[in-house]
Design an enzyme around this catalytic site. Sequence first.
Site, PDB file in Angstrom:
ATOM      1  N   HIS A 143      66.714  45.038  44.977  1.00  0.00           N
ATOM      2  CA  HIS A 143      67.055  46.559  45.186  1.00  0.00           C
ATOM      3  C   HIS A 143      66.544  47.354  43.952  1.00  0.00           C
ATOM      4  O   HIS A 143      66.213  47.015  42.678  1.00  0.00           O
ATOM      5  CB  HIS A 143      68.759  46.795  45.029  1.00  0.00           C
ATOM      6  CG  HIS A 143      68.981  47.989  45.649  1.00  0.00           C
ATOM      7  ND1 HIS A 143      69.178  49.252  45.073  1.00  0.00           N
ATOM      8  CD2 HIS A 143      69.314  48.300  46.644  1.00  0.00           C
ATOM      9  CE1 HIS A 143      69.492  50.246  45.657  1.00  0.00           C
ATOM     10  NE2 HIS A 143      69.668  49.731  46.865  1.00  0.00           N
ATOM     11  N   ASP A 182      71.546  45.169  52.890  1.00  0.00           N
ATOM     12  CA  ASP A 182      70.933  45.156  54.089  1.00  0.00           C
ATOM     13  C   ASP A 182      70.846  43.595  54.731  1.00  0.00           C
ATOM     14  O   ASP A 182      70.462  43.169  56.003  1.00  0.00           O
ATOM     15  CB  ASP A 182      69.401  45.439  54.156  1.00  0.00           C
ATOM     16  CG  ASP A 182      69.478  46.948  53.708  1.00  0.00           C
ATOM     17  OD1 ASP A 182      70.226  47.593  54.293  1.00  0.00           O
ATOM     18  OD2 ASP A 182      68.897  47.185  52.852  1.00  0.00           O
TER      19      ASP A 182
END
Length: 490
Positions: A333, A389
Site C-alpha cells: 500500500h 483489496d
Amino acid sequence: MGASQEKNQTLTVRDNRTGKVYTIPIDDNSVPATAFKAIKAPRLPGEREENETEKGLRIADRGFLNTAVIKSKITHIDGDAGVLRYRGYPIEQLALKSSHLETAYLLIYGVLPTKQQHNVFQSEVHRHSAMHADSEEFFRSFRYDAHPMAMLTSAFAYLGSYYAEANPSLEGQNLYTTGTPESLTIMDKQIYRLIGKATTLAAMAYRVRQGREFVTPPHGLSYTGSFLYQMDHLGQEDYRPNPVLEKALDVLFLLHADHELNASCTTVLQTGSSLVDPYSAIAAGCASLYGPLHGGANEAVIRMLISIGKPENVPSFIEAVKRREKVLSGFGHRVYKTSDPRSFIVRKTADEVFKITGKDELLETAMALHEAAMKDEYFIKRKLAPNVDFCSGLIYRAMGFPLDFFPVLFAVPRVVGWLAHWRQMMLQEGGVKIWRPRQIFVGAAKRDYVPIEERSVVTGIKNAPSPIAHSGIMKRTMLGTFKDKPLTKL
C-alpha cells in the site's frame, strides 16, 4: 509549550549559494512551502531563465509523496503502525459497532449522532434516493456493454443539471463558503442527495447492463439493503435481501468510506477548489477512482487469481513477480508499511459470507498466495502485506457481482469521504483558494517560429502522432473520393 520550546519550533536553512540563513516556522510538524520562495539567488551565467532562480525555490514532490495541501480533522492514518481512525475512532471499533450511515454522519459532521440525529439523517438520505423519471432515458442511451463506472461517472455529472440552486456558478461563488444557516442547509441537501442517489445510480448502471427494468428505491430497508433490493428485485412479493450479505456489504462500505487524501479525494478537492458544484466534483472523483491503480485494484486481484488458476501454480507465479514479469495485486500500500488494518476486518467478513455462499473456488489459490508471499524474503523486505483489496474482491465475487462492477462498489461508499473533505474545505478558515501546483519547466528555451516549408523531420516515437491502421467502413470510406479528390489526401 514554553518560550524556549516555541523558539525551537523552527527550521534553520542556510543557502550555500549566497551564504544567507533563513528561519522557517514549524507548525504541526510541517513547514510552509511558500516560505521557500524567500530563498532566492542570482542566476548563474548560462543558467536557464526558466529556472526562475531569482524568484525563489520551488518544492519538488513528484506524486505528492510528502506534501500536505490542507489541514484536516477527518481521517488519521499511521502507515507504519497500521492505524486507521475516522475522527479519532479506530476503524476496528466502528466496523464492529457502527453502520455505514452512522459512520457517514461521523465523517461529515465530526461527531457520532444521537439516535434522533441518526434517524433524521438516515431518513433524509433515503428520501433523496429516488431519481427523476428522465434518468431512465439517460441510462438507456449507453451501449449495452458500457462499463458501469463510465455510466456512474457520467451520471454524477448529469445529476448536477437538475439542481440549479446547488451551482455556485448560478447562485454566487460564496454559496457554500459563508457558513450561514442558509448556506449549510443548501450544502446538507446536496449531501443527502449525493449519498442517497449514489446507490440508485449504481443500481441503475447494474440493471441496464442486465437488460432489466429499473427499481424505485424501497422504504424501510437499510442503506445497503435498499441497494441490494434495487439491483436484485425481480417482482417477488415482500422480497428482502439476505441479511448476512446486507451486513457484509455495510461493513465493506464503512471500511471504504474514507481514506484521507487518496487520488480520488484529492481530485474532488482539486476540482472543488474552483468552487464548482458538488456533483461535478464528485464526478471528477469517480473518474479518478476508475483507474486501475486506485478503484480497480480489487478487480485486478481476481483477474490475477484467475490467471494463476490452482494453488500449485503459485510458486511459479511468485518467481515471475520477482522477475518483474507479473504484477502482484492486493499486496502492499502507498501508505501502510506493515499491514492494512482493514484487511483483518475484511477477512472476518469474508468468513461470514462464505458460510452462506460457499467458498469461492479461488479462495485456496488466494490463501496459498498469501502464505507464500508472507514467507518470502523478497516480499518481507518490501513490506508487501495483504491490503483491503486482496479479500474484498473474493467477497464481491462470492456475492455474485460481475468483475467490472467492483470499482462501483468502491465508489458508492467513497462518496461519503469525498463529501466530508469537500465540506471541510468549503468551511475552512480563510476561505477556499484554488489549487494551482507549480511545475519545474525543463522544456525548450525561447525559440523562433519556423515556416512549414523550412522545417526538418523530427524523428522519435514521442515526437509525432502514431499511425493508425484503419479497417472496416473507415477503410472503405478512405478509398473513396470527395469532389474528385482522394479522401486520404485531405
